[in-house]
Design an enzyme around this catalytic site. Structure first.
Site, PDB file in Angstrom:
ATOM      1  N   HIS A 177      54.835  43.263  22.382  1.00  0.00           N
ATOM      2  CA  HIS A 177      54.985  44.202  21.276  1.00  0.00           C
ATOM      3  C   HIS A 177      54.933  45.637  21.801  1.00  0.00           C
ATOM      4  CE1 HIS A 177      53.300  40.440  19.514  1.00  0.00           C
ATOM      5  NE2 HIS A 177      54.313  40.642  18.680  1.00  0.00           N
ATOM      6  N   SER A 200      57.137  38.675  14.803  1.00  0.00           N
ATOM      7  CA  SER A 200      56.255  39.839  14.878  1.00  0.00           C
ATOM      8  C   SER A 200      56.963  41.078  15.415  1.00  0.00           C
ATOM      9  CB  SER A 200      55.040  39.520  15.753  1.00  0.00           C
ATOM     10  OG  SER A 200      55.435  39.055  17.029  1.00  0.00           O
ATOM     11  N   ASP A 249      48.859  42.440  25.913  1.00  0.00           N
ATOM     12  CA  ASP A 249      50.055  42.303  25.076  1.00  0.00           C
ATOM     13  C   ASP A 249      51.175  43.092  25.741  1.00  0.00           C
ATOM     14  OD1 ASP A 249      52.072  42.280  23.237  1.00  0.00           O
ATOM     15  OD2 ASP A 249      50.890  43.024  21.557  1.00  0.00           O
TER      16      ASP A 249
END
Length: 464
Positions: free
Chosen positions: A444, A190, A441
Site C-alpha cells: 500500500h 485494499s 507493508d
C-alpha cells in the site's frame, strides 16, 4: 466680423466628430474667402484636407466608437481584484431536481491526442504536499506514515513527469464541479480503497465531506459533499465476482471464486453509479479454488492436495475482467436510462518487498527508481496487459453513453519503492526495541504519496 465654426456636439462618436471637423473646415475656408480675409491656393487647401482626414482616422482607431448613451457597466472584475476575493459559485441543484445536469457531459480538455501518462519518470518537486497527512480523517491508520512516526519525508517531494507531455496538477474544485450531482464508486481490493482515501483527502482540502455510511471494518464507506451534491463510495470486492476470501483464523485455506456469479454488493447498485473505478489483482495471486456451473472447474496452488486441475491465475483474472465488463455493459443498457457512465480500470500496482512478505521482508529504498533502473517483472507485465486490453476491447464495443478507460499506473508505481508505509503501518513500530519482529507493508501507499498521482491521472481521464 469673421465667421467661426460652431463647437462639435458633446458626446459625439469619433467618426461623427471627424466628419464634423472636416465639414466645418470647408465651411470656414469658404466663409473666409467670401469675406476676403484669406485667400488660399488650391494646393494648400488639398493639404489641409488631407491633415483633417488623418485626424479622423486616428480618432477612429484609438477611441471607442460606441456611443456614450449605449455604454453598459462592465461585468468583468477590476484587474486588481484577486480571484479568491470573488464570491464563491452557487452550489449545483440537488440530484433529484436536475437529472439533466447529472447526465451532462464532463468539461472537455484540449483536442490534442491523449497523453501517454504511463511513460515517464519521477522528478524532484519541492512544493508541499496537497493535503495534511496527519489531519485527513479519511486515511486508514496504516497509511498515515507521518502520524505513525516516519521521520523522512523525502517521499512526498516527487512529481510524475510523462515523457511526451505534462500531467496537470490535481484541481479539487474542477473534480468536484464534474462530480456534482454524480456518484463515484471505487470497487475492488485494499488498493482501490487506498486510492479512494487519497481522493477524499485531495477533495477535502477544498470542501469538507460528511461520512454517511461505514461498516465496522471500514470496507464499505460513503461520503457526501453537500455543497456539490457529490457522492463517493468504497465497495470491498477483491475478486469483482462473488467470492470467499482466504482466512486462516476462520479455517478457510483457499480463496473460493464463483466465476459465473457476480458480487451483487456493488453490482446491484451499478444503476446509481455514474463513474466506477475498478482495482483488483493482488488477491488472484493467492491459492484459490474456482467454481462454475455448480462445480469445481480448477484451482491455483492447490492441485496436489485437492486433486483439482491446476489453472493459471492469469487466465482466471482475464476471464473475470472480461465477464465483469460484459455484465456492466448489459446492465447499463437496461438500467441507466441514457445517462452517461464511466468505468475506469486501474492497472496492477506492484509491491516492493525485499524478500517474502509474510516473513517480515522490508522495503528500504529512500528514493524512486530512475527510468530504466527497475523494469517490470513478468507478473506485473501480464496483469497490466490484461487490464489495458480488456478496457480497449470493451471501449470499442461500448455505446455513446458508456465509456471504458484504463487507468495505467503500473509503471509509475513500479518506480516508487520509497512510497510504502514499510514498518510505519503502525505507530512507533520500533518502540519495543530492535529485537522485536516488525511487519512491513510494502504494497500500500503512504498518504500523501505516490497514490495521489493515480487521482491526477483519473481527473485527466475524466476530462478526456
Amino acid at each position: 466680423m469673421p465667421w467661426f465654426p460652431p463647437p462639435p456636439e458633446q458626446g459625439a462618436p469619433p467618426h461623427r466628430l471627424g466628419a464634423m471637423l472636416f465639414t466645418n473646415f470647408l465651411k470656414t475656408h469658404q466663409q473666409l474667402q467670401n469675406d476676403k480675409l484669406l485667400l488660399l491656393p488650391k494646393r494648400q487647401l488639398v493639404t489641409y484636407a488631407l491633415y483633417a482626414l488623418i485626424a479622423v482616422a486616428l480618432l477612429y482607431l484609438f477611441v471607442d466608437p460606441a456611443p456614450a448613451s449605449s455604454a453598459k457597466p462592465s461585468s468583468v472584475a477590476a484587474p486588481w481584484v484577486l480571484e479568491e476575493e470573488l464570491p464563491p459559485p452557487s452550489p449545483p441543484p440537488l440530484y433529484q431536481a436536475d437529472e439533466r445536469s447529472r447526465s451532462a457531459s464532463p468539461p472537455q480538455a484540449s483536442a490534442a491526442p491523449p497523453c501517454d501518462y504511463s511513460d515517464g519518470e519521477w522528478v524532484p518537486d519541492p512544493r508541499p504536499p496537497p493535503y495534511n497527512g496527519t489531519a485527513c480523517e479519511a486515511i486508514k491508520d496504516g497509511r498515515s506514515c507521518m502520524a505513525n512516526g516516519r521521520a523522512d519525508t523525502a517521499y512526498i517531494h516527487w512529481r510524475w513527469q510523462p515523457r511526451l507531455c505534462d500531467l496537470p496538477d490535481f484541481l479539487p474544485e474542477a473534480f468536484l464541479r464534474w462530480l456534482g450531482n454524480r456518484h463515484m464508486a471505487f470497487v475492488g481490493d485494499s488498493l482501490a480503497r487506498n486510492q479512494a482515501e487519497s481522493l477524499m483527502c485531495l477533495l477535502s482540502a477544498w470542501s469538507p465531506p460528511e461520512l454517511v455510511h461505514r461498516d465496522p471494518e471500514g470496507r464499505f464507506r460513503r461520503w457526501v459533499f453537500h455543497e456539490y451534491n457529490a457522492t463517493v463510495s468504497i465497495f470491498w470486492s477483491p475478486f469483482l465476482v462473488k467470492g470467499v476470501e482466504k482466512s486462516e483464523h476462520a479455517g478457510v485455506r483457499y480463496n473460493e471464486l464463483f466465476l459465473d456469479a457476480f458480487d451483487e454488493r456493488w453490482m446491484s447498485q451499478l444503476g446509481g453509479i455514474d463513474a466506477a473505478v475498478l482495482s483488483a489483482g493482488q488477491w488472484f495471486r493467492i491459492p484459490s479454488i474456482y467454481h462454475e456451473g455448480g462445480g469445481v472447474v480448477g484451482c491455483y496452488g492447490c492441485a496436489a492436495e485437492l486433486n483439482h486441475t491446476e489453472t493459471s491465475f492469469f487466465a482466471v483474472f482475464r476471464d473475470v475482467i472480461g465477464r465483469t465488463l460484459t455484465e456492466i455493459t448489459r446492465r447499463h443498457e437496461h438500467g441507466r436510462g441514457g445517462n452517461e457512465q464511466l468505468v475506469a480500470l486501474a492497472t496492477f500496482s506492484p509491491s516492493h518487498f525485499e524478500g517474502e512478505w509474510n516473513k517480515g521482508a522490508p522495503c528500504t529504498k529512500k528514493r524512486p527508481y530512475k527510468k530504466g533502473e527497475k523494469e517490470l517483472g513478468y507478473t506485473e507485465t501480464e496483469m497490466r496487459k490484461i487490464v489495458v486490453e480488456a478496457a480497449a476491447n470493451a471501449g470499442a464495443a461500448s455505446s455513446s453513453t458508456l465509456r471504458f478507460a484504463a487507468l495505467d499506473v503500473t509503471t509509475l508505481a513500479n518506480m516508487r519503492p520509497d512510497g510504502h508505509p514499510g514498518p510505519y503501518m503502525r505507530k512507533n513500530p520500533f518502540a519495543a526495541g530492535e529485537g522485536r519482529p516488525v511487519q512491513n507493508d510494502c504494497l500500500h501507499w503512504c498518504m500523501p504519496g505516490p497514490v495521489d498521482t493515480f487521482n491526477q491521472i483519473l481527473l485527466q481521464t475524466i476530462l478526456r
